[in-house]
Design a protein around this motif. Structure first.
Motif, mmCIF file in Angstrom:
data_model
loop_
_atom_site.group_PDB
_atom_site.id
_atom_site.type_symbol
_atom_site.label_atom_id
_atom_site.label_comp_id
_atom_site.label_asym_id
_atom_site.label_seq_id
_atom_site.Cartn_x
_atom_site.Cartn_y
_atom_site.Cartn_z
ATOM 1 N N VAL A 41 2.434 -0.954 -8.512
ATOM 2 C CA VAL A 41 3.159 -0.838 -7.239
ATOM 3 C C VAL A 41 4.343 -1.803 -7.217
ATOM 4 C CG1 VAL A 41 1.663 -2.528 -6.074
ATOM 5 C CG2 VAL A 41 2.888 -0.841 -4.706
ATOM 6 N N ASP A 42 5.442 -1.376 -6.613
ATOM 7 C CA ASP A 42 6.595 -2.249 -6.395
ATOM 8 C C ASP A 42 7.144 -2.003 -5.007
ATOM 9 O OD1 ASP A 42 7.538 -4.200 -8.254
ATOM 10 O OD2 ASP A 42 7.964 -2.601 -9.685
ATOM 11 N N MET A 43 7.436 -3.069 -4.312
ATOM 12 C CA MET A 43 7.962 -2.985 -2.954
ATOM 13 C C MET A 43 9.401 -3.487 -2.946
ATOM 14 S SD MET A 43 6.433 -4.882 0.421
ATOM 15 C CE MET A 43 5.472 -3.694 1.334
ATOM 16 N N VAL A 82 3.123 7.798 -4.924
ATOM 17 C CA VAL A 82 3.080 7.853 -3.464
ATOM 18 C C VAL A 82 4.120 6.865 -2.952
ATOM 19 C CG1 VAL A 82 0.675 8.581 -3.293
ATOM 20 C CG2 VAL A 82 1.200 6.155 -3.325
ATOM 21 N N SER A 84 5.574 4.754 0.447
ATOM 22 C CA SER A 84 5.519 4.364 1.858
ATOM 23 C C SER A 84 6.844 3.747 2.248
ATOM 24 C CB SER A 84 4.322 3.469 2.166
ATOM 25 O OG SER A 84 4.286 2.349 1.344
ATOM 26 N N LEU A 85 7.214 4.053 3.483
ATOM 27 C CA LEU A 85 8.592 3.937 3.911
ATOM 28 C C LEU A 85 8.606 3.425 5.347
ATOM 29 C CD1 LEU A 85 11.324 5.091 2.845
ATOM 30 C CD2 LEU A 85 10.724 7.230 3.918
ATOM 31 N N THR A 124 11.913 -0.971 4.431
ATOM 32 C CA THR A 124 11.023 -1.428 3.366
ATOM 33 C C THR A 124 10.470 -0.211 2.650
ATOM 34 O OG1 THR A 124 10.367 -3.274 4.780
ATOM 35 C CG2 THR A 124 8.995 -2.844 2.855
ATOM 36 N N LEU A 125 10.446 -0.279 1.327
ATOM 37 C CA LEU A 125 10.004 0.848 0.526
ATOM 38 C C LEU A 125 8.939 0.357 -0.434
ATOM 39 C CD1 LEU A 125 13.688 1.344 -0.154
ATOM 40 C CD2 LEU A 125 12.371 3.049 1.107
ATOM 41 N N SER A 126 7.856 1.066 -0.501
ATOM 42 C CA SER A 126 6.814 0.690 -1.448
ATOM 43 C C SER A 126 6.355 1.936 -2.186
ATOM 44 C CB SER A 126 5.650 0.031 -0.711
ATOM 45 O OG SER A 126 4.655 -0.353 -1.633
ATOM 46 N N THR A 128 3.829 3.416 -5.220
ATOM 47 C CA THR A 128 2.757 3.263 -6.197
ATOM 48 C C THR A 128 2.888 4.401 -7.189
ATOM 49 O OG1 THR A 128 1.311 2.283 -4.546
ATOM 50 C CG2 THR A 128 0.268 3.112 -6.550
ATOM 51 N N VAL B 41 -1.915 6.443 0.713
ATOM 52 C CA VAL B 41 -1.236 5.177 1.022
ATOM 53 C C VAL B 41 -1.059 5.039 2.537
ATOM 54 C CG1 VAL B 41 1.084 6.185 0.798
ATOM 55 C CG2 VAL B 41 0.795 3.742 0.465
ATOM 56 N N MET B 43 0.862 2.192 5.315
ATOM 57 C CA MET B 43 1.681 0.994 5.474
ATOM 58 C C MET B 43 1.512 0.453 6.900
ATOM 59 S SD MET B 43 5.835 0.732 5.041
ATOM 60 C CE MET B 43 6.166 0.060 3.420
ATOM 61 N N VAL B 82 -4.248 -0.944 -4.739
ATOM 62 C CA VAL B 82 -3.144 -1.870 -5.008
ATOM 63 C C VAL B 82 -2.525 -2.231 -3.663
ATOM 64 C CG1 VAL B 82 -2.653 -1.067 -7.344
ATOM 65 C CG2 VAL B 82 -1.493 0.002 -5.421
ATOM 66 N N SER B 84 0.768 -4.029 -1.673
ATOM 67 C CA SER B 84 2.078 -4.673 -1.666
ATOM 68 C C SER B 84 2.300 -5.311 -0.321
ATOM 69 C CB SER B 84 3.201 -3.718 -2.065
ATOM 70 O OG SER B 84 3.207 -2.570 -1.271
ATOM 71 N N GLY B 116 -0.730 -5.318 -7.448
ATOM 72 C CA GLY B 116 -0.030 -5.561 -6.201
ATOM 73 C C GLY B 116 1.383 -6.036 -6.445
ATOM 74 N N ASP B 117 2.049 -6.309 -5.354
ATOM 75 C CA ASP B 117 3.399 -6.835 -5.423
ATOM 76 C C ASP B 117 3.602 -7.720 -4.202
ATOM 77 O OD1 ASP B 117 5.937 -7.236 -6.438
ATOM 78 O OD2 ASP B 117 6.796 -5.511 -5.413
ATOM 79 N N SER B 126 1.365 -2.693 2.502
ATOM 80 C CA SER B 126 1.183 -1.316 2.073
ATOM 81 C C SER B 126 0.068 -1.278 1.039
ATOM 82 C CB SER B 126 2.486 -0.767 1.495
ATOM 83 O OG SER B 126 2.307 0.577 1.100
ATOM 84 N N THR B 128 -2.269 1.227 -1.426
ATOM 85 C CA THR B 128 -2.594 2.518 -2.025
ATOM 86 C C THR B 128 -4.028 2.448 -2.498
ATOM 87 O OG1 THR B 128 -0.319 2.839 -2.725
ATOM 88 C CG2 THR B 128 -1.982 4.208 -3.791
#
Lengths: 316, 316
Positions: A41-43, A82, A84-85, A124-126, A128, B41, B43, B82, B84, B116-117, B126, B128
């Motif tokens: 995952v990256d946010m 996936v 998340s926004l 914010t955007l995440s 996975t 997911v 958030m 995971v 974030s 995670g992040d 967030s 997942t």
């Protein structure tokens, strides 16, 4: 337009690789028998990972690209994501642009968007991402061995140059270099094909996101080895070559590169070099794995170069 | 304390179910042969999904609970998550409390945190989640059939009562009800055991997060059927029974319930009722699936009750 209409119009595309995509409490997937599953995952947060005035399409590309880069670093084929926004307001033009950039890259790599969540909040955007490797074959950070060569793909430092010049920390970039730096910052290309090609060849790999020395530090720590990096060998853009010394901290510790750093036995040099062609990117041998610990940046005489910072820390 | 120390100290626990957990570019998992994989997911944003002064431990619990609830709604056994995390500042006390609440719930359900992040930014979480069902057996929203009973677990409306009283939209809650409402808002219990027990019994299921009528609307739309809901049958807290009418919109459309709404053939009533004991929660038969479309809330005489809103829209 409400939340559900936004999702339907801009974020719902056929997910051929899934049994069930967007629209239920969870997606349903059938993992490939005999494969390991990779998840990462990256946010991305406005003002930290991207400038507030970034084009939505570029942001859509980058949001996915930085996640695909983690799959590339394991040698994994990306399969699904996936998203998340959090959005400050319902902004259809933004959603249209963002989803265009996101799906253009997703389709290029056959990645299905199988789910997501949309809410109001600071932008914010995440993401996975899930991918697969044949069982037991992933490129792990812990797999470097003493005597390995250290390699890196592409050119380093461009993303950091764009960020620093935009923030006024360095002089404006000359023509040509400026365009290349901004292209790299906004449209990084995840090294998926390279990761797949390296699967039978490389030992350890990591993607370069925080800065080369920092990310190689993870390989050194996980593998309980030392990493020697040769400053003169770090690949830079041709227009930055003339002032290598000035750019050294961007090259070695700038971050935002999304290149692959990896190690491989010296006996595989020819095969590695052949990967450059398969994967369509430059590959440079930049150092070696030695006994010991930590990462050292060395000049042409073998002396250690100390940089002010070796990489990015979000809480510094 | 930097980002990596924070992750190591508070967010890295043994992940027994993973081949490789936190610490590489991606985690590595071995899916169970013969199982489908479920991914979802959710958030959570400060000021929208939780009050700024929420206890970090409660927030840790809820962040995971709302995601596990999606697995419950598919009848899936949750396996991994995971996380974030955008944090306004490095706050060790917050991280300690949040991770305590998060891992207490994760350990109770055998869920591994595999990655995670962490970044700086407005407080945003967030998660997942991934889980598994035996192949082809998941509870899908599209599986309701005309003639099915409609059921819901637990008690409805409590989370919405807590939110509305806190926002001053309704009078302060009486003693007893206030505590129950806050407990439900802050420590919702994902209905995992119920979802697993329903796998061979129920047709369609959804978790109640936006509001019962809204979430049943997803079942109606996906199944191309109508849903009739009997207002008098909606389960409320004993201390709210005396003023059912006053609480009707909380019960039917309040959201923040994290109960399961599901449909099952009338011939399975006794088996469904037995699940209440297995799963340790009340089960109420609240309506039926009919031919047609949409969701109707009916009074005791069979007349349609119109509510101002049927559920939550983040962009209204």
């Amino acid at each position: 337009m409400n939340e559900f209409e936004l999702i339907r119009r801009y974020f719902t595309r056929p997910a051929g690789g899934a049994v069930l995509g967007v629209g239920d409490d969870a997606a349903i997937l059938r993992p490939t028998p005999g494969c390991d599953l990779h998840v990462s995952v990256d946010m991305l947060v406005e003002g930290r990972h991207f400038f507030a005035d970034v084009e939505p399409e570029a942001l859509g590309h980058k949001t996915l690209a930085v996640n695909l880069s983690d799959m590339a670093a394991m040698g994994a084929a990306p399969r699904w994501v996936v998203l998340s926004l959090a959005l400050p307001a319902m902004d259809e033009a933004w959603a249209a642009g963002f989803s265009r950039g996101f799906f253009a890259l997703a389709e290029r790599y056959g990645v299905d968007v199988i789910g997501g969540d949309t809410t109001r909040g600071p932008l914010t955007l995440s993401v996975t991402v899930g991918g697969e490797t044949p069982r037991g074959q992933a490129l792990r950070r812990a797999a470097a061995r003493v005597g390995d060569d250290v390699w890196v793909s592409g050119e380093l430092g461009l993303g950091a140059m764009a960020v620093r010049s935009r923030l006024g920390k360095i002089a404006p970039l000359p023509d040509g270099l400026r365009e290349a730096a901004w292209r790299k910052l906004e449209y990084p290309e995840p090294r998926i094909a390279l990761g797949l090609a390296l699967l039978p060849l490389a030992h350890a790999a990591a993607d370069v996101s925080d800065g080369l020395l920092s990310d190689l530090g993870h390989i050194a720590a996980a593998s309980q080895t030392a990493v020697e990096v040769w400053a003169d060998a770090l690949p830079s853009h041709p227009l930055a070559e003339a002032a290598r010394e000035q750019w050294l901290d961007c090259l070695a510790a700038g971050g935002d590169d999304y290149e692959l750093a990896f190690t491989a036995p010296a006996g595989r040099r020819a095969q590695i070099e052949a990967c450059a062609e398969t994967a369509g990117c430059r590959l440079s041998r930049i150092g070696r794995i030695a006994a010991g610990q930590g990462v050292s940046l060395l000049d042409g005489a073998g002396n250690i170069i100390q940089l002010e910072s070796t990489g990015y820390d979000h809480f510094k």
